[in-house]
Design an enzyme around this catalytic site. Structure first.
Site, mmCIF file in Angstrom:
data_model
loop_
_atom_site.group_PDB
_atom_site.id
_atom_site.type_symbol
_atom_site.label_atom_id
_atom_site.label_comp_id
_atom_site.label_asym_id
_atom_site.label_seq_id
_atom_site.Cartn_x
_atom_site.Cartn_y
_atom_site.Cartn_z
ATOM 1 N N GLY A 162 40.875 43.767 36.331
ATOM 2 C CA GLY A 162 40.149 42.587 36.815
ATOM 3 C C GLY A 162 41.029 41.632 37.601
ATOM 4 N N CYS B 103 38.342 50.568 35.166
ATOM 5 C CA CYS B 103 37.778 51.797 34.591
ATOM 6 C C CYS B 103 37.329 52.773 35.677
ATOM 7 C CB CYS B 103 36.615 51.445 33.664
ATOM 8 S SG CYS B 103 35.471 50.233 34.352
ATOM 9 N N HIS C 84 36.197 49.824 45.114
ATOM 10 C CA HIS C 84 36.828 50.936 44.386
ATOM 11 C C HIS C 84 37.674 51.837 45.281
ATOM 12 C CE1 HIS C 84 33.098 49.661 42.328
ATOM 13 N NE2 HIS C 84 33.890 49.674 41.270
ATOM 14 N N HIS D 182 29.498 54.461 33.118
ATOM 15 C CA HIS D 182 29.279 54.566 34.564
ATOM 16 C C HIS D 182 29.086 56.052 34.897
ATOM 17 C CE1 HIS D 182 31.096 50.573 34.961
ATOM 18 N NE2 HIS D 182 32.255 51.007 34.522
HETATM 19 P P1 NAD Z 1 36.523 40.491 27.246
HETATM 20 O O1 NAD Z 1 35.816 39.265 27.712
HETATM 21 O O2 NAD Z 1 35.817 41.447 26.369
HETATM 22 O O3 NAD Z 1 37.874 40.071 26.508
HETATM 23 C C1 NAD Z 1 38.739 39.099 26.994
HETATM 24 C C2 NAD Z 1 39.362 38.373 25.819
HETATM 25 O O4 NAD Z 1 40.341 37.443 26.295
HETATM 26 C C3 NAD Z 1 38.335 37.547 25.025
HETATM 27 O O5 NAD Z 1 38.529 37.788 23.644
HETATM 28 C C4 NAD Z 1 38.662 36.110 25.401
HETATM 29 O O6 NAD Z 1 38.385 35.196 24.361
HETATM 30 C C5 NAD Z 1 40.172 36.197 25.621
HETATM 31 N N1 NAD Z 1 40.729 35.120 26.449
HETATM 32 C C6 NAD Z 1 40.066 34.154 27.156
HETATM 33 N N2 NAD Z 1 40.961 33.340 27.764
HETATM 34 C C7 NAD Z 1 42.197 33.787 27.447
HETATM 35 C C8 NAD Z 1 43.519 33.370 27.776
HETATM 36 N N3 NAD Z 1 43.734 32.313 28.544
HETATM 37 N N4 NAD Z 1 44.569 34.080 27.286
HETATM 38 C C9 NAD Z 1 44.365 35.167 26.498
HETATM 39 N N5 NAD Z 1 43.129 35.598 26.154
HETATM 40 C C10 NAD Z 1 42.065 34.931 26.609
HETATM 41 O O7 NAD Z 1 37.049 41.210 28.573
HETATM 42 P P2 NAD Z 1 37.422 42.740 28.735
HETATM 43 O O8 NAD Z 1 36.189 43.485 29.089
HETATM 44 O O9 NAD Z 1 38.235 43.190 27.586
HETATM 45 O O10 NAD Z 1 38.286 42.691 30.067
HETATM 46 C C11 NAD Z 1 39.667 42.386 30.035
HETATM 47 C C12 NAD Z 1 40.288 42.907 31.308
HETATM 48 O O11 NAD Z 1 40.141 44.335 31.350
HETATM 49 C C13 NAD Z 1 39.665 42.401 32.611
HETATM 50 O O12 NAD Z 1 40.653 42.333 33.598
HETATM 51 C C14 NAD Z 1 38.676 43.498 32.963
HETATM 52 O O13 NAD Z 1 38.349 43.551 34.332
HETATM 53 C C15 NAD Z 1 39.454 44.719 32.533
HETATM 54 N N6 NAD Z 1 38.649 45.904 32.254
HETATM 55 C C16 NAD Z 1 37.467 45.788 31.560
HETATM 56 C C17 NAD Z 1 36.723 46.924 31.330
HETATM 57 C C18 NAD Z 1 35.403 46.856 30.617
HETATM 58 O O14 NAD Z 1 34.554 47.693 30.867
HETATM 59 N N7 NAD Z 1 35.189 45.920 29.723
HETATM 60 C C19 NAD Z 1 37.181 48.173 31.753
HETATM 61 C C20 NAD Z 1 38.424 48.267 32.390
HETATM 62 C C21 NAD Z 1 39.141 47.115 32.641
#
Ligand code: NAD
Length: 339
Positions: A109, A139, A193, A219
């Site tokens: 992200g 992903c 992508h 997906h």
């Molecule tokens: P999420 O919202 O499920 O989790 C993020 C967590 O970080 C939450 O628990 C939130 O409370 C916490 N947070 C908020 N502010 C913060 C801060 N300042 N410092 C530390 N933690 C903090 O998000 P996610 O889906 O786990 O996504 C996390 C990253 O992974 C993003 O970059 C996303 O694009 C990437 N990603 C997500 C997916 C997916 O499908 N969910 C897949 C691949 C990559």
């Protein structure tokens, strides 16, 4: 033992923490949470919990949840941090990592310039060796990179066109959704992508289009690849069967949709996590010079093994093959095939 901090315990962070805890050469020193919700209670039972800042530390204490300090206290003791905070927050957090002079892994992200390199274990493990900041791509990009790298290593490939049907949100995201529509996202081509794949495999010719669909499960990608040599579908099948991070399924065995794939994974994996690309065997077809493949991608899990491998690469702990083998073994990757 490498001491790993996980900053952000959400969808990706909780899975990455569990995967790191399974490695013989690393341990989870602590994880951070922003607020004292049920996820924080779960996290505190498994790992040492830290608050993301002083303000949140106070709220945890007021709510009687044991915390061991703030993220700064955690970073002081850790060897490396995996940032799993929401999109674009990782770039903000980088300022703290710079202050504590600690190596950091970011997620997909974040923009590519948050890190020195964008990472995929199969495609460019060695580029991450010794690096300070690495971004594990998203992903969808992870799945595209694994499949394209595997094909490119074995065949002469030309232009790739990929259509990406994206789950609209993760299952827990009750504030997001799309009830009854299919949304081009974005409407123009290419979606991000294709360019993102090129951050990992620069010499690939790829164009992608993406659409959001009202599902939370996985997906789906449809790829059409111009081949620069004559190939048989059976050769492609053999190559994909030999890559543990690609799981082949078949409609013949009942895998008629993503729902069936997830139903299968529920029997074997915590949270039905599928760390592998899931390729439908029958979708591997050749028409003239064009190769067609359809794969499904469990968005919540697929980047987990790459985060573990990125730690080994950045700290120069293992070669590419050793790291991938260790990660695969610890997570049971390569064991679910039933075609
Ligand atoms: P999420 O919202 O499920 O989790 C993020 C967590 O970080 C939450 O628990 C939130 O409370 C916490 N947070 C908020 N502010 C913060 C801060 N300042 N410092 C530390 N933690 C903090 O998000 P996610 O889906 O786990 O996504 C996390 C990253 O992974 C993003 O970059 C996303 O694009 C990437 N990603 C997500 C997916 C997916 O499908 N969910 C897949 C691949 C990559």
């Amino acid at each position: 033992m490498v001491k790993v901090a996980v900053n952000g315990y959400g969808t990706i962070g909780k899975r990455v923490a569990d995967a790191v805890a399974k490695q013989e050469d690393m341990k989870v020193l602590g994880v951070t949470k922003t607020k004292p919700d049920f996820d924080a209670v779960i996290a505190s039972k498994k790992f040492d919990l830290y608050a993301v800042n002083e303000q949140s530390l106070k709220v945890f204490e007021e709510n009687g949840i044991e915390v061991h300090g703030t993220v700064e206290d955690l970073l002081k003791k850790a060897d490396i941090v995996i940032d799993c905070s929401p999109d674009k927050v990782g770039a903000e957090n980088k300022k703290i990592y710079e202050k504590f002079n600690i190596k950091a892994i970011f997620q997909g992200g974040e923009k590519k310039n948050v890190a020195e390199i964008s990472f995929n274990s199969l495609a460019n493990y060695n580029a991450a060796v010794g690096k300070r900041y690495v971004r594990v791509v998203s992903c969808n990009t992870t799945a595209l990179c694994r499949l394209i790298y595997t094909l490119k290593e074995n065949f002469k490939i030309g232009k790739i066109r990929a259509t990406i049907l994206r789950r609209v949100s993760d299952p827990k995201e009750d504030s997001k959704g799309l009830m009854n529509a299919i949304m081009p996202d974005p409407i123009n081509v290419p979606s991000h992508h294709g360019p993102d794949v090129k951050t990992v495999i620069p010499d690939v010719d790829i164009v992608t289009a993406a659409f959001k669909l009202p599902t939370t499960l996985m997906h789906v990608h449809f790829l059409s690849i111009e081949m620069k040599e004559k190939i048989n579908p059976s050769d492609v099948l053999t190559v994909l069967e030999n890559e543990p991070r690609i799981l082949l399924v078949s409609v013949g065995k009942g895998f008629t949709s993503t729902a069936k794939i997830i139903e299968y994974a529920r029997e074997f994996r915590t949270r039905y996590d599928l760390f592998e690309n899931v390729v439908w065997k029958e979708s591997i077809n050749v028409d003239g010079n064009d190769l067609f493949i359809t794969q499904a991608v469990h968005q919540e899990a697929i980047v987990v093994p790459e985060n573990v491998d990125a730690i080994r690469a950045m700290l120069n702990l293992s070669s590419k093959d050793e790291s991938i083998e260790k990660t695969n073994k610890s997570l049971g990757i390569g064991k679910l095939s039933i075609v």
